[in-house]
Design a protein around this motif. Structure first.
Motif, PDB file in Angstrom:
ATOM      1  N   ARG A  63       0.837  -1.277   0.035  1.00  0.00           N
ATOM      2  CA  ARG A  63      -0.190   0.060   0.092  1.00  0.00           C
ATOM      3  C   ARG A  63       0.985   1.250  -0.045  1.00  0.00           C
ATOM      4  N   ILE A  96      12.814 -11.319  18.676  1.00  0.00           N
ATOM      5  CA  ILE A  96      11.159 -10.758  18.843  1.00  0.00           C
ATOM      6  C   ILE A  96      10.234 -11.697  18.987  1.00  0.00           C
ATOM      7  N   GLU A  97       9.232 -11.229  19.386  1.00  0.00           N
ATOM      8  CA  GLU A  97       7.987 -12.159  19.596  1.00  0.00           C
ATOM      9  C   GLU A  97       7.217 -12.412  18.361  1.00  0.00           C
ATOM     10  N   PRO A  98       6.869 -13.762  17.987  1.00  0.00           N
ATOM     11  CA  PRO A  98       6.556 -14.723  18.806  1.00  0.00           C
ATOM     12  C   PRO A  98       7.748 -15.695  19.259  1.00  0.00           C
ATOM     13  N   GLY A 108       7.707 -13.137   9.135  1.00  0.00           N
ATOM     14  CA  GLY A 108       8.398 -12.057   9.858  1.00  0.00           C
ATOM     15  C   GLY A 108       9.005 -10.967   9.203  1.00  0.00           C
ATOM     16  N   VAL A 109       8.199  -9.867   9.555  1.00  0.00           N
ATOM     17  CA  VAL A 109       8.914  -8.437   9.113  1.00  0.00           C
ATOM     18  C   VAL A 109       9.675  -7.686  10.419  1.00  0.00           C
ATOM     19  N   GLN A 126       7.870  -2.801   9.860  1.00  0.00           N
ATOM     20  CA  GLN A 126       6.554  -2.964  10.317  1.00  0.00           C
ATOM     21  C   GLN A 126       5.635  -1.793   9.827  1.00  0.00           C
ATOM     22  N   LEU A 172       4.259  -0.948   7.247  1.00  0.00           N
ATOM     23  CA  LEU A 172       4.339  -0.182   5.777  1.00  0.00           C
ATOM     24  C   LEU A 172       3.657  -1.178   4.749  1.00  0.00           C
ATOM     25  N   LEU A 190       4.162  -4.218   4.158  1.00  0.00           N
ATOM     26  CA  LEU A 190       5.068  -5.650   3.501  1.00  0.00           C
ATOM     27  C   LEU A 190       4.437  -6.832   3.781  1.00  0.00           C
ATOM     28  N   ARG A 217       1.074  -7.629   4.681  1.00  0.00           N
ATOM     29  CA  ARG A 217      -0.008  -7.792   3.967  1.00  0.00           C
ATOM     30  C   ARG A 217       0.442  -8.085   2.516  1.00  0.00           C
ATOM     31  N   VAL A 232      -0.699 -19.476  14.327  1.00  0.00           N
ATOM     32  CA  VAL A 232      -0.449 -18.061  14.887  1.00  0.00           C
ATOM     33  C   VAL A 232      -0.479 -18.512  16.476  1.00  0.00           C
ATOM     34  N   ILE A 264      -1.458  -9.208  18.143  1.00  0.00           N
ATOM     35  CA  ILE A 264      -1.403  -8.025  17.061  1.00  0.00           C
ATOM     36  C   ILE A 264      -1.668  -9.131  15.485  1.00  0.00           C
ATOM     37  N   PHE A 296      -4.291  -9.637  12.577  1.00  0.00           N
ATOM     38  CA  PHE A 296      -3.751  -9.155  11.220  1.00  0.00           C
ATOM     39  C   PHE A 296      -4.281 -10.242  10.339  1.00  0.00           C
ATOM     40  N   TYR A 297      -4.110 -11.481  10.495  1.00  0.00           N
ATOM     41  CA  TYR A 297      -4.633 -12.653   9.816  1.00  0.00           C
ATOM     42  C   TYR A 297      -6.274 -12.643   9.691  1.00  0.00           C
TER      43      TYR A 297
HETATM   44  C1  LIG Z   1       2.328  -9.429  11.912  1.00  0.00           C
HETATM   45  C2  LIG Z   1       3.215  -8.997  10.782  1.00  0.00           C
HETATM   46  C3  LIG Z   1       3.657 -10.161   9.961  1.00  0.00           C
HETATM   47  C4  LIG Z   1       2.600  -7.962   9.979  1.00  0.00           C
HETATM   48  O1  LIG Z   1       3.315  -7.408   9.182  1.00  0.00           O
HETATM   49  P1  LIG Z   1       3.389  -5.813   8.793  1.00  0.00           P
HETATM   50  O2  LIG Z   1       4.086  -5.715   7.558  1.00  0.00           O
HETATM   51  O3  LIG Z   1       3.850  -5.161   9.948  1.00  0.00           O
HETATM   52  O4  LIG Z   1       2.068  -5.468   8.386  1.00  0.00           O
HETATM   53  P2  LIG Z   1       1.011  -4.586   7.399  1.00  0.00           P
HETATM   54  O5  LIG Z   1       1.880  -3.111   7.582  1.00  0.00           O
HETATM   55  O6  LIG Z   1       0.959  -5.279   6.220  1.00  0.00           O
HETATM   56  O7  LIG Z   1      -0.151  -4.238   8.153  1.00  0.00           O
HETATM   57  C5  LIG Z   1      -1.065  -5.325   8.225  1.00  0.00           C
HETATM   58  C6  LIG Z   1      -2.270  -4.772   9.212  1.00  0.00           C
HETATM   59  O8  LIG Z   1      -1.714  -5.284  10.491  1.00  0.00           O
HETATM   60  C7  LIG Z   1      -1.828  -4.322  11.446  1.00  0.00           C
HETATM   61  N1  LIG Z   1      -0.657  -4.343  12.256  1.00  0.00           N
HETATM   62  C8  LIG Z   1       0.405  -4.614  11.984  1.00  0.00           C
HETATM   63  N2  LIG Z   1       1.514  -4.485  12.622  1.00  0.00           N
HETATM   64  C9  LIG Z   1       0.845  -3.902  13.896  1.00  0.00           C
HETATM   65  C10 LIG Z   1       1.161  -3.422  15.057  1.00  0.00           C
HETATM   66  N3  LIG Z   1       2.484  -3.485  15.634  1.00  0.00           N
HETATM   67  N4  LIG Z   1       0.260  -2.987  15.981  1.00  0.00           N
HETATM   68  C11 LIG Z   1      -1.224  -2.946  15.494  1.00  0.00           C
HETATM   69  N5  LIG Z   1      -1.486  -3.315  14.194  1.00  0.00           N
HETATM   70  C12 LIG Z   1      -0.676  -3.681  13.440  1.00  0.00           C
HETATM   71  C13 LIG Z   1      -2.253  -3.129  10.938  1.00  0.00           C
HETATM   72  O9  LIG Z   1      -3.447  -2.657  11.523  1.00  0.00           O
HETATM   73  C14 LIG Z   1      -2.334  -3.247   9.321  1.00  0.00           C
HETATM   74  O10 LIG Z   1      -3.931  -3.071   8.812  1.00  0.00           O
HETATM   75  P3  LIG Z   1      -4.203  -1.876   7.855  1.00  0.00           P
HETATM   76  O11 LIG Z   1      -3.411  -2.760   6.590  1.00  0.00           O
HETATM   77  O12 LIG Z   1      -5.458  -2.071   7.682  1.00  0.00           O
HETATM   78  O13 LIG Z   1      -3.447  -0.701   8.052  1.00  0.00           O
HETATM   79  C15 LIG Z   1       4.495  -8.100  11.201  1.00  0.00           C
HETATM   80  O14 LIG Z   1       4.004  -7.197  12.172  1.00  0.00           O
HETATM   81  C16 LIG Z   1       5.457  -9.198  11.979  1.00  0.00           C
HETATM   82  O15 LIG Z   1       6.266  -9.834  11.525  1.00  0.00           O
HETATM   83  N6  LIG Z   1       5.484  -9.291  13.519  1.00  0.00           N
HETATM   84  C17 LIG Z   1       6.343  -9.902  14.366  1.00  0.00           C
HETATM   85  C18 LIG Z   1       6.432 -11.485  13.906  1.00  0.00           C
HETATM   86  C19 LIG Z   1       5.211 -12.095  13.561  1.00  0.00           C
HETATM   87  O16 LIG Z   1       4.040 -12.050  14.431  1.00  0.00           O
HETATM   88  N7  LIG Z   1       4.840 -12.762  12.695  1.00  0.00           N
HETATM   89  C20 LIG Z   1       3.884 -13.533  12.642  1.00  0.00           C
HETATM   90  C21 LIG Z   1       3.946 -15.060  13.206  1.00  0.00           C
HETATM   91  S1  LIG Z   1       2.782 -16.179  12.973  1.00  0.00           S
END
Ligand SMILES: CC(C)(COP(=O)(O)OP(=O)(O)OC[C@H]1O[C@@H](n2cnc3c(N)ncnc32)[C@H](O)[C@@H]1OP(=O)(O)O)[C@@H](O)C(=O)NCCC(=O)NCCS
Length: 171
Positions: free
Chosen positions: A17, A42-44, A97-98, A103, A105, A107, A109, A131, A137, A141-142
């Motif tokens: 986006r 980082i978590e998880p 994992g981002v 995060q 941005l 990526l 999604r 998950v 969080i 997201f999922y």
């Molecule tokens: C979960 C994760 C993969 C999402 O990737 P991302 O690039 O940060 O997410 P995006 O920017 O594409 O955002 C997608 C949605 O998630 C939500 N989101 C992502 N990170 C968030 C945060 N830290 N807090 C709150 N909401 C969050 C946003 O609301 C967003 O919604 P929108 O598109 O309507 O704005 C990433 O945050 C991550 O890697 N987290 C740590 C590792 C993890 O938990 N991995 C998943 C293991 S199953």
């Protein structure tokens, strides 16, 4: 020449986006060396007790069934997506994992959308992932991406922790 099989191109250029460009490139040892420790911290994965070595090994080597891609944002490694395909009537997201500084941005999604597009191209009916129940969080997201809970698998990865198996129907 026939197009490469789903998940089998060496790289994919995607758009997130806001016009944010990202590239998925098949991961190599240097990617695993850099990303493994950062993800283990980082978590998880920290709470689940995954070591840097375990994370590195999970990223380093692709084969016909397991495809490991580094997510590049410009010239920087921003994260990783690992997909197992075929799995259960569709691919399984083994790892997404981002890194924290990349995060929110878009990526994550975009990378998830790529998995689903490749699954559709493969004629799959579903996409699957797990998950951790404490990872609220990522769970939200999922859900926002159309995944639904299929089951909770208690103690799957660590004692006392539940993993939520989620499924998205593609048709
Ligand atoms: C979960 C994760 C993969 C999402 O990737 P991302 O690039 O940060 O997410 P995006 O920017 O594409 O955002 C997608 C949605 O998630 C939500 N989101 C992502 N990170 C968030 C945060 N830290 N807090 C709150 N909401 C969050 C946003 O609301 C967003 O919604 P929108 O598109 O309507 O704005 C990433 O945050 C991550 O890697 N987290 C740590 C590792 C993890 O938990 N991995 C998943 C293991 S199953």
């Amino acid at each position: 020449m026939a197009a490469p099989a789903p998940f089998h191109q060496p790289s994919y250029r995607l758009e997130a986006r806001g016009g944010n460009a990202l590239t998925l490139r098949l991961s190599d040892a240097a990617d695993a060396e850099m990303l493994g420790p950062e993800l283990a911290a980082i978590e998880p994965w920290a709470r689940l007790g995954m070591s840097s070595m375990h994370m590195r090994a999970g990223i380093a080597t692709s084969d016909d069934n397991k495809r490991c891609f580094t997510i590049w944002h410009g010239e920087e490694r921003a994260g990783v997506i690992v997909v197992r395909h075929p799995w259960l009537a569709g691919p399984y997201l083994n790892l997404l994992g981002v890194l924290p500084r990349f995060q929110k941005l878009g990526l994550g999604r975009a990378a998830l959308g790529w998995m689903e597009e490749e699954a559709v191209r493969a004629g799959s009916r579903n996409c699957f992932l797990c998950v951790s129940a404490f990872n609220t969080i990522a769970h939200k997201f999922y859900l926002s991406c159309g995944y639904e809970k299929a089951a909770t698998l208690q103690d799957l990865i660590a004692d006392g922790e539940g993993e939520i198996l989620m499924r998205k129907r593609l048709r």
